[in-house]
Design a protein around this motif. Structure first.
Motif, mmCIF file in Angstrom:
data_model
loop_
_atom_site.group_PDB
_atom_site.id
_atom_site.type_symbol
_atom_site.label_atom_id
_atom_site.label_comp_id
_atom_site.label_asym_id
_atom_site.label_seq_id
_atom_site.Cartn_x
_atom_site.Cartn_y
_atom_site.Cartn_z
ATOM 1 N N HIS A 340 0.812 -1.216 0.000
ATOM 2 C CA HIS A 340 0.000 0.000 0.000
ATOM 3 C C HIS A 340 0.847 1.268 0.000
ATOM 4 C CE1 HIS A 340 0.900 -1.126 4.144
ATOM 5 N NE2 HIS A 340 0.958 0.161 4.388
ATOM 6 N N GLU A 341 2.087 1.154 0.463
ATOM 7 C CA GLU A 341 2.897 2.378 0.602
ATOM 8 C C GLU A 341 3.186 3.052 -0.722
ATOM 9 O OE1 GLU A 341 5.317 0.611 4.414
ATOM 10 O OE2 GLU A 341 5.390 -0.202 2.394
ATOM 11 N N PHE A 342 3.152 2.269 -1.803
ATOM 12 C CA PHE A 342 3.472 2.843 -3.099
ATOM 13 C C PHE A 342 2.228 3.104 -3.925
ATOM 14 C CE2 PHE A 342 8.082 2.730 -3.265
ATOM 15 C CZ PHE A 342 8.365 1.976 -2.139
ATOM 16 N N TYR A 343 1.100 3.107 -3.261
ATOM 17 C CA TYR A 343 -0.163 3.346 -3.954
ATOM 18 C C TYR A 343 -0.465 4.835 -3.905
ATOM 19 C CZ TYR A 343 -5.234 3.198 -4.761
ATOM 20 O OH TYR A 343 -6.503 3.382 -5.231
ATOM 21 N N THR A 344 -0.605 5.433 -5.062
ATOM 22 C CA THR A 344 -0.950 6.857 -5.129
ATOM 23 C C THR A 344 -2.292 6.971 -5.816
ATOM 24 O OG1 THR A 344 1.395 7.160 -5.578
ATOM 25 C CG2 THR A 344 0.016 9.108 -5.702
ATOM 26 N N PRO A 345 -3.368 7.080 -5.047
ATOM 27 C CA PRO A 345 -4.703 7.083 -5.655
ATOM 28 C C PRO A 345 -4.900 8.233 -6.642
ATOM 29 C CG PRO A 345 -4.858 6.886 -3.265
ATOM 30 C CD PRO A 345 -3.429 7.153 -3.579
ATOM 31 N N THR A 346 -4.158 9.301 -6.457
ATOM 32 C CA THR A 346 -4.379 10.437 -7.350
ATOM 33 C C THR A 346 -3.655 10.285 -8.677
ATOM 34 O OG1 THR A 346 -2.544 11.476 -6.198
ATOM 35 C CG2 THR A 346 -4.760 12.139 -5.530
ATOM 36 N N ARG B 98 -4.463 -6.579 -1.747
ATOM 37 C CA ARG B 98 -5.170 -5.347 -2.085
ATOM 38 C C ARG B 98 -6.626 -5.436 -1.691
ATOM 39 N NH1 ARG B 98 -4.220 -2.190 -7.672
ATOM 40 N NH2 ARG B 98 -5.128 -0.199 -7.040
ATOM 41 N N ALA B 99 -7.242 -6.609 -1.908
ATOM 42 C CA ALA B 99 -8.650 -6.774 -1.544
ATOM 43 C C ALA B 99 -8.841 -6.540 -0.039
ATOM 44 C CB ALA B 99 -9.139 -8.165 -1.934
ATOM 45 N N GLU B 100 -7.873 -7.021 0.760
ATOM 46 C CA GLU B 100 -7.938 -6.770 2.206
ATOM 47 C C GLU B 100 -7.885 -5.282 2.496
ATOM 48 O OE1 GLU B 100 -8.749 -10.258 3.674
ATOM 49 O OE2 GLU B 100 -8.308 -8.561 4.997
ATOM 50 N N ALA B 101 -7.014 -4.592 1.788
ATOM 51 C CA ALA B 101 -6.867 -3.159 2.024
ATOM 52 C C ALA B 101 -8.166 -2.431 1.700
ATOM 53 C CB ALA B 101 -5.730 -2.603 1.174
ATOM 54 N N TYR B 102 -8.769 -2.796 0.581
ATOM 55 C CA TYR B 102 -9.997 -2.122 0.164
ATOM 56 C C TYR B 102 -11.152 -2.471 1.093
ATOM 57 C CZ TYR B 102 -8.030 -0.256 -4.168
ATOM 58 O OH TYR B 102 -7.293 0.453 -5.090
ATOM 59 N N LYS B 103 -11.136 -3.718 1.577
ATOM 60 C CA LYS B 103 -12.188 -4.139 2.510
ATOM 61 C C LYS B 103 -12.118 -3.300 3.781
ATOM 62 C CE LYS B 103 -12.033 -8.596 3.482
ATOM 63 N NZ LYS B 103 -12.197 -10.058 3.573
ATOM 64 N N SER B 104 -10.897 -3.138 4.309
ATOM 65 C CA SER B 104 -10.821 -2.361 5.559
ATOM 66 C C SER B 104 -11.093 -0.894 5.312
ATOM 67 C CB SER B 104 -9.504 -2.527 6.307
ATOM 68 O OG SER B 104 -8.517 -2.992 5.509
ATOM 69 N N LYS B 105 -10.856 -0.439 4.112
ATOM 70 C CA LYS B 105 -11.173 0.954 3.820
ATOM 71 C C LYS B 105 -12.683 1.149 3.866
ATOM 72 C CE LYS B 105 -10.267 4.367 0.240
ATOM 73 N NZ LYS B 105 -10.495 3.997 -1.141
ATOM 74 N N LEU B 114 -3.408 -2.815 8.174
ATOM 75 C CA LEU B 114 -1.987 -2.563 8.458
ATOM 76 C C LEU B 114 -1.410 -3.666 9.317
ATOM 77 C CD1 LEU B 114 -1.900 1.281 9.027
ATOM 78 C CD2 LEU B 114 -0.790 -0.020 7.223
ATOM 79 N N GLN B 115 -2.226 -4.085 10.271
ATOM 80 C CA GLN B 115 -1.767 -5.152 11.154
ATOM 81 C C GLN B 115 -1.528 -6.431 10.350
ATOM 82 O OE1 GLN B 115 -4.648 -5.749 14.195
ATOM 83 N NE2 GLN B 115 -3.139 -6.112 15.771
#
Lengths: 366, 255
Positions: A340-346, B98-105, B114-115
């Motif tokens: 996620h650290e390299f993700y730039t949504p913009t 990524r799916a996990e990230a979007y789910k928590s968002k 993050l954990q």
């Protein structure tokens, strides 16, 4: 014969009839598809031959599937329609008659988009995100094949809410391809299962992988008699394996390295994932796209590289050939290969169209 | 000399200029420097100490390359083509993360993601490190011709990593290293020496199943166990280097 007039080899600007300025975002001076998705592109497919016009469909992590019409002469694109799923879209597939598009995603469903009426209806359901969806057209049946992270592969007659067949997979489905009568699914932990679709889908054999790391993408290729005979697999380790279902000679199977940088980091190369592999529908040569933001063209029979592009600003997540093999589309968007650290949504996501018929011609054998 | 891992896989781009060892492979060789060559399995037979060492060195090298190459960290791994993955290292694709990230968002729980992510980073890094630091003890637990020396009736670990006794875990890995006969994991069922000391105990090796009806002589007598052995059996985990070479007593197995 060529659709694009008398442009020079690889000079995309003149071939498409308009000049695209080279920029760091578009180093290959390719045609930019208008109104791109707002988040990474997860799937990209051109319309089948049954449709006279050329349509391009892309699914995205912004939950939408977009459809553009592409003018084959000028390369100009026009957004036509858009649909939304309940979660990020993971795969799209066209029906062979070009009237419907299937979309699968993280909401665990598959929807069928009827383009004429611009309506969607749910046609399949899994217990986990549906990573792959493919249309199967057999002489005696048609269906869609769906692979999911719930470790099942299901076949659906889309008129019925229940699958006509459900096959347990050893692990989560990661990628799949269908070229009747053959289908191949690759799962987590390097599983490869080949299916035979004649009569009814059945497992044909499992095969060992020549790759030693996670599989990322798979694509079936045909032999000289135009019959599906093998597949190419890309892994996260910058490597592609060419494997035959029934190799005449064990030496027919081989692997090659790709999408790696020079060894500038204390002698260590940067190793990038191969995100997608596609075979040219006419020449049988192949294209790979990677996390390094480059695409490469290869001739698997001559075992040589044909071309590598300049680097894009972000990874290339997906690519597609139109059915005549004139256009190579590739999507530049972040593939989460560095978390996620390299993700730039913009950061803008791009889909480029690259005229490719000449560049993908096989190397003459010497 | 360190053996070149790429040569082992059938293709080394440096060919004769390579700084690592390209061992001669006999008449079928000669393809080492050729990009177009077919990949060949290392010709060394499984079970011989030198080939296992070479393999371990190759693996250690690969782990180092992996850490330094910015390659996707959450991947399975197999040391040789066509072989099963090493148990314990399992695939996690970028889409799943990524799916996990979007789910928590969507659920508005960014910390959950993050954990999850940081735990995975640490977990895979640790596993790569243990593969890299294949300890000398692991090498002494090499499959010998008489079968494995893996003692105890611990459920054969599915992981080679730390949290499970490594030698027992090497049993499933035995099928990875070599793919030929004489695998440690395969031995117990054949009643070959090692595992229970005497007689054929049902295979407990690779599959991790408990022997349900072991013959009477599959257990040791209490007097046969040393102090260290007793300690080891009593402990929650075996310590590498002190794994008992004799089976536990019947009393220890009773439930």
């Amino acid at each position: 014969m060529t659709m694009f007039g008398t442009g020079g080899l690889g000079a995309s600007s003149s071939v498409f009839g308009q000049t695209a300025a080279a920029s760091t975002a578009n180093p290959m001076k390719d045609i930019e598809v208008v109104s791109p998705p707002d988040d990474s592109v997860s799937c990209l497919e051109f319309s089948p031959p049954a449709v006279p016009q050329t349509f391009l469909v892309a699914g995205s992590w912004d939950n939408n599937v977009r459809c553009w019409e592409v003018d084959q002469n000028s390369g100009k694109t026009q957004p036509k329609a858009q649909q939304t799923m309940g979660g990020p879209v993971l795969d799209v597939a066209w029906a062979d008659d070009g009237t419907k598009v299937f979309m699968s995603g993280c909401d665990n469903t598959v929807r069928c988009w009827d383009l004429a009426s611009n309506q969607t209806v749910q046609v399949a359901q899994h217990d986990a995100p549906v990573k792959t969806v493919h249309w199967v057209k057999a002489p005696n049946y048609t269906c869609i094949m769906t692979g999911s992270w719930d470790k099942t592969l299901k076949f659906w007659d889309t008129r019925s809410p229940n699958p006509m067949m459900s096959i347990a997979l050893p692990e989560r489905a990661y990628c799949a391809d269908v070229d009747y009568p053959m289908a191949v699914v690759s799962t987590a932990n390097r599983g490869i299962i080949v299916y035979q679709l004649e009569g009814q889908p059945q497992q044909f054999k499992t095969q060992e992988s020549s790759l030693r790391y996670q599989h990322r993408c798979i694509s079936i290729f045909r032999d000289k008699m135009n019959r599906p005979t093998g597949y190419a697999i890309g892994s996260v380790e910058g490597r592609v394996a060419i494997q035959y279902v029934n190799p005449a000679n064990p030496k027919d199977n081989f692997t090659f390295k790709c999408h790696r940088s020079n060894g500038t980091n204390q002698g260590y190369q940067d190793i990038f994932s191969v995100n997608d592999i596609r075979f040219h529908p006419v020449h049988g040569t192949l294209a790979t796209v990677g996390s390094d933001g480059r695409f490469s063209f290869w001739d698997k029979d001559a075992r040589t590289k044909l071309k590598t592009s300049e680097a894009m600003e972000q990874s290339i997540t997906k690519c597609a050939f139109n059915h005549t093999g004139q256009i190579f589309a590739y999507a530049v968007s972040y593939d989460w290969s560095k978390g996620h650290e390299f993700y730039t949504p913009t950061k803008k996501n791009y889909i480029f169209l690259h005229p490719c018929f000449e560049e993908l011609k096989p190397r003459p054998k010497t | 000399m360190v053996v070149c891992t790429y040569y082992n896989q059938g293709y080394c781009r440096y060919g004769d200029r390579c700084r690592f060892d390209h061992p001669f492979k006999g008449p079928t060789a000669g393809a080492g420097a050729n990009y177009r060559a077919q990949a060949q399995q290392p010709a060394a037979a499984a079970g011989t100490p030198s080939s296992f060492n070479e393999l371990l060195t190759g693996i250690a090298n690969e782990m180092k390359v992996w850490e330094n190459s910015k390659q996707w960290p959450f991947s399975c791994f197999s040391p040789l083509k066509g072989q099963p993955c090493i148990p314990g290292l399992t695939d996690l694709s970028p889409e799943e993360v990524r799916a996990e990230a979007y789910k928590s968002k969507v659920a508005n729980t960014p910390d959950a993601y993050l954990q999850f992510f940081n735990a995975k980073v640490a977990e895979y890094r640790q596993k790569r490190a243990s593969l890299h630091n294949a300890s000398p003890e692991m090498r002494t637990y090499m499959p010998q011709t008489t079968g494995s020396t893996f003692g105890g009736q611990t459920p054969a670990a599915s992981s080679v990593f730390g949290s499970q006794p490594a030698p027992a875990a090497a049993a499933p890995a035995g099928s990875v290293f070599g793919g030929q006969a004489a695998l440690p994991g395969a031995q117990p069922a054949g009643g070959g020496g090692g595992l229970f000391g005497k007689g054929g105990a049902p295979a407990a090796g690779a599959a991790g199943t408990q022997p349900t009806a072991a013959p009477a002589d599959a257990y040791s007598e209490p007097s046969e166990l040393s102090e260290q052995d007793r300690e080891q059996f009593a402990a929650a985990e075996f310590t590498l280097g002190k794994v008992p070479l004799v089976p536990p007593t019947r009393e220890m197995c009773a439930r």
